[in-house]
Write a protein that holds these residues in place. Structure first.
Motif, PDB file in Angstrom:
ATOM      1  N   ALA A  66      13.586   5.562  -8.490  1.00 26.78           N
ATOM      2  CA  ALA A  66      14.272   4.473  -8.347  1.00 26.78           C
ATOM      3  C   ALA A  66      12.827   3.314  -8.212  1.00 26.78           C
ATOM      4  O   ALA A  66      12.259   2.708  -8.932  1.00 26.78           O
ATOM      5  N   VAL A  67      13.257   3.232  -7.279  1.00 24.17           N
ATOM      6  CA  VAL A  67      12.227   2.032  -6.891  1.00 24.17           C
ATOM      7  C   VAL A  67      10.398   2.164  -6.146  1.00 24.17           C
ATOM      8  O   VAL A  67      10.107   1.820  -6.747  1.00 24.17           O
ATOM      9  N   MET A  68      10.370   3.266  -6.125  1.00 19.35           N
ATOM     10  CA  MET A  68       9.673   3.613  -6.431  1.00 19.35           C
ATOM     11  C   MET A  68       8.868   4.281  -7.668  1.00 19.35           C
ATOM     12  O   MET A  68       7.380   3.679  -7.666  1.00 19.35           O
ATOM     13  N   MET A  69       9.269   4.344  -8.511  1.00 22.90           N
ATOM     14  CA  MET A  69       8.637   4.967  -9.322  1.00 22.90           C
ATOM     15  C   MET A  69       8.672   2.641 -10.314  1.00 22.90           C
ATOM     16  O   MET A  69       7.211   2.762 -10.640  1.00 22.90           O
ATOM     17  N   ILE A  70       9.262   2.006 -10.260  1.00 15.64           N
ATOM     18  CA  ILE A  70       8.903   0.899 -10.223  1.00 15.64           C
ATOM     19  C   ILE A  70       7.895   0.249 -10.186  1.00 15.64           C
ATOM     20  O   ILE A  70       7.095  -0.477 -10.639  1.00 15.64           O
ATOM     21  N   SER A  71       7.509   0.858  -8.460  1.00 15.89           N
ATOM     22  CA  SER A  71       6.446  -0.290  -7.818  1.00 15.89           C
ATOM     23  C   SER A  71       5.297   0.292  -7.842  1.00 15.89           C
ATOM     24  O   SER A  71       4.130   0.040  -7.746  1.00 15.89           O
ATOM     25  N   LEU A 114       8.075   5.165   5.122  1.00 15.57           N
ATOM     26  CA  LEU A 114       6.666   5.307   6.162  1.00 15.57           C
ATOM     27  C   LEU A 114       6.097   5.147   6.172  1.00 15.57           C
ATOM     28  O   LEU A 114       4.815   4.859   5.507  1.00 15.57           O
ATOM     29  N   VAL A 115       5.771   6.632   6.465  1.00 16.54           N
ATOM     30  CA  VAL A 115       4.630   7.542   6.853  1.00 16.54           C
ATOM     31  C   VAL A 115       4.093   7.401   5.546  1.00 16.54           C
ATOM     32  O   VAL A 115       2.376   6.993   5.025  1.00 16.54           O
ATOM     33  N   ASN A 116       4.814   7.770   4.643  1.00 14.18           N
ATOM     34  CA  ASN A 116       4.707   8.448   2.713  1.00 14.18           C
ATOM     35  C   ASN A 116       3.921   6.545   2.499  1.00 14.18           C
ATOM     36  O   ASN A 116       2.192   6.613   1.897  1.00 14.18           O
ATOM     37  N   GLY A 117       4.202   5.702   2.879  1.00 17.54           N
ATOM     38  CA  GLY A 117       4.142   4.308   1.914  1.00 17.54           C
ATOM     39  C   GLY A 117       2.630   3.545   2.874  1.00 17.54           C
ATOM     40  O   GLY A 117       1.414   3.656   1.873  1.00 17.54           O
ATOM     41  N   LEU A 118       2.231   3.581   3.826  1.00 15.88           N
ATOM     42  CA  LEU A 118       0.987   3.481   4.405  1.00 15.88           C
ATOM     43  C   LEU A 118      -0.455   4.636   4.303  1.00 15.88           C
ATOM     44  O   LEU A 118      -1.242   4.213   3.616  1.00 15.88           O
ATOM     45  N   LEU A 119      -0.178   5.932   3.694  1.00 17.92           N
ATOM     46  CA  LEU A 119      -0.730   6.725   3.356  1.00 17.92           C
ATOM     47  C   LEU A 119      -1.452   6.264   1.715  1.00 17.92           C
ATOM     48  O   LEU A 119      -2.203   6.647   1.798  1.00 17.92           O
ATOM     49  N   ILE A 120      -0.157   5.772   0.936  1.00 21.69           N
ATOM     50  CA  ILE A 120      -0.780   5.647  -0.182  1.00 21.69           C
ATOM     51  C   ILE A 120      -1.132   3.717  -0.335  1.00 21.69           C
ATOM     52  O   ILE A 120      -2.297   3.775  -0.836  1.00 21.69           O
ATOM     53  N   TYR A 195       8.511  -8.186  -6.744  1.00 22.78           N
ATOM     54  CA  TYR A 195       7.509  -8.375  -6.478  1.00 22.78           C
ATOM     55  C   TYR A 195       7.115  -6.316  -6.473  1.00 22.78           C
ATOM     56  O   TYR A 195       6.531  -5.956  -7.350  1.00 22.78           O
ATOM     57  N   VAL A 196       8.267  -5.344  -6.366  1.00 28.18           N
ATOM     58  CA  VAL A 196       8.257  -4.482  -6.762  1.00 28.18           C
ATOM     59  C   VAL A 196       7.983  -4.602  -8.460  1.00 28.18           C
ATOM     60  O   VAL A 196       6.851  -3.194  -8.739  1.00 28.18           O
ATOM     61  N   TYR A 197       8.768  -5.105  -9.245  1.00 28.20           N
ATOM     62  CA  TYR A 197       8.352  -5.189 -10.619  1.00 28.20           C
ATOM     63  C   TYR A 197       6.832  -5.332 -10.750  1.00 28.20           C
ATOM     64  O   TYR A 197       5.665  -4.580 -11.697  1.00 28.20           O
ATOM     65  N   GLN A 214      -0.045  -3.861  -0.389  1.00 25.89           N
ATOM     66  CA  GLN A 214       0.582  -3.142   0.137  1.00 25.89           C
ATOM     67  C   GLN A 214       1.743  -2.915   0.757  1.00 25.89           C
ATOM     68  O   GLN A 214       2.714  -1.900   1.465  1.00 25.89           O
ATOM     69  N   ALA A 215       2.247  -4.132   1.569  1.00 30.06           N
ATOM     70  CA  ALA A 215       3.399  -4.229   1.724  1.00 30.06           C
ATOM     71  C   ALA A 215       4.473  -3.945   0.753  1.00 30.06           C
ATOM     72  O   ALA A 215       5.963  -3.381   1.529  1.00 30.06           O
ATOM     73  N   VAL A 216       4.854  -4.151  -0.154  1.00 30.71           N
ATOM     74  CA  VAL A 216       5.391  -4.119  -1.145  1.00 30.71           C
ATOM     75  C   VAL A 216       5.592  -2.274  -1.544  1.00 30.71           C
ATOM     76  O   VAL A 216       6.533  -1.510  -1.416  1.00 30.71           O
ATOM     77  N   ARG A 217       4.858  -1.985  -1.019  1.00 30.61           N
ATOM     78  CA  ARG A 217       4.356  -0.559  -1.880  1.00 30.61           C
ATOM     79  C   ARG A 217       5.126   0.695  -0.102  1.00 30.61           C
ATOM     80  O   ARG A 217       5.379   1.291  -0.481  1.00 30.61           O
TER      81      ARG A 217
END
Length: 360
Positions: A66-71, A114-120, A195-197, A214-217
């Motif tokens: 849910a957090v990832m999809m809202i972001s 974390l690695v997923n977030g950095l890649l994206i 920020y996520v929203y 970027q930090a939020v993602r």
């Protein structure tokens, strides 16, 4: 001057808000009551406890999703992450005990997230490609490291959390509720939650407003990995085995829960309490079909229909909200005696909720 609750625009907006806030819960209650009336085994307390127990682990995965999809993203590697945490914890527990097993599993999940977030966020790879590739990499490494063999483990604290009951309520369901409460607090009571929203609603406008996009993602995907690892640890507690081939259906099931819960695939909107309703709703439907001796081949069909109906209703709800806002805006301006402003220059906006009430 804004539309008053008694004005036509205010009443329309009130109806839309109530439809968005309580619609899923009303449908969930109606389906549950109908199944309870149709099947005597469905309404047995032991069956209701099983529904809570069997769907809580998937609900924990959905908390992170849910957090990832809202972001504005999603994660196809949550199954691989959960299984990796499960297998690692099984191996570590045999040498260093339960505490080290839990810590290592959670850290592994957060690290992969974390690695997923950095890649994206940093490398700007599409979320589908990045997380699909990560799922393949993690699963492949896991099969190579284990030889595709299960790793048995007896972690008593995880077994108790996954199987024990308190006053008839499964402990794993209480863990699910705790995860939901933590996510709800983060998303509605902290700056980064808002920020996520904002990032999910409009990334460019959020950047121009000073939001650390970027930090939020990266944080959103790290949380997604963390919750997947918690689910993997509870799966280890339920089965006493770290199985490399397990949990392959978690990504799509978690996404389905979020979609049914009203979280937009495009990001920016969604209520965390509805994740609970959607988890139980899909669990009740699957269990009810079993109790009514409906062929298991029908279950994916019914689930697919439910998802499509949820998406259509969300689109209708979105159009209705837009219609109410367009209706209310001229009346508000007219009531205030302000001249109507017409401009062809688009103004960047975000879907960041303006009040905490919209987030609950």
């Amino acid at each position: 001057m804004s539309a008053t609750p008694s004005s036509p625009a205010g009443l329309s907006r009130l109806r839309v808000d109530h439809l968005r806030r309580y619609g899923l819960w009303v449908v969930f209650a109606a389906v549950t009551l109908a199944l309870a009336a149709a099947s005597s085994t469905f309404r047995q307390p032991i069956n209701l406890q099983n529904i809570l127990e069997q769907n809580s682990i998937l609900g924990i995965v959905a908390c992170g999703m849910a957090v990832m999809m809202i972001s504005g993203g999603f994660d196809l590697s949550v199954g691989a992450v959960g299984v990796s945490a499960s297998v690692l914890a099984a191996v570590v527990s045999s040498r260093w005990g339960a505490g080290a097993a839990i810590v290592s599993g959670v850290l592994l999940g957060a690290a992969i997230g974390l690695v997923n977030g950095l890649l994206i966020a940093r490398v700007r790879i599409n979320a589908f490609v990045a997380t699909f590739a990560m799922a393949s990499i993690v699963s492949g490494l896991l099969f190579v490291a284990t030889g595709a063999e299960s790793k048995p483990a007896e972690v008593h604290v995880l077994a108790s959390a996954a199987s024990d009951r308190v006053a008839g309520v499964p402990v794993v369901f209480l863990v699910f509720l705790l995860c939901l409460a933590l996510v709800w607090y983060f998303m509605t009571r902290t700056r980064y939650g808002h920020y996520v929203y904002s990032v999910g609603g409009n990334e460019e406008a959020s950047h121009l407003s000073g939001v650390p996009v970027q930090a939020v993602r990266i944080l959103a995907f790290s949380l997604g990995g963390l919750f997947a690892s918690v689910a993997g640890l509870l799966l280890l507690g339920q089965t006493s085995v770290g199985q490399p081939s397990a949990a392959s259906s978690w990504p799509l099931q978690a996404i389905a829960i979020c979609v049914v819960g009203g979280i937009a695939l495009t990001g920016g909107t969604g209520r965390i309490p509805d994740v609970l309703a959607a988890t139980l709703f899909l669990g009740v439907i699957a269990n009810g079909l079993n109790q009514l001796n409906v062929s298991p081949y029908w279950q994916p069909t019914v689930t697919g229909v439910v998802i499509l109906v949820a998406v259509v209703l969300e689109q209708y709800n979105k159009q209705l909200r837009g219609s109410v806002r367009r209706t209310a805006a001229p009346r508000t301006a007219s009531a205030a005696g302000a001249p109507h402003r017409s401009t062809s220059t688009p103004v960047p906006t975000t879907s960041l909720p303006t009040t905490s009430q919209e987030l609950r």
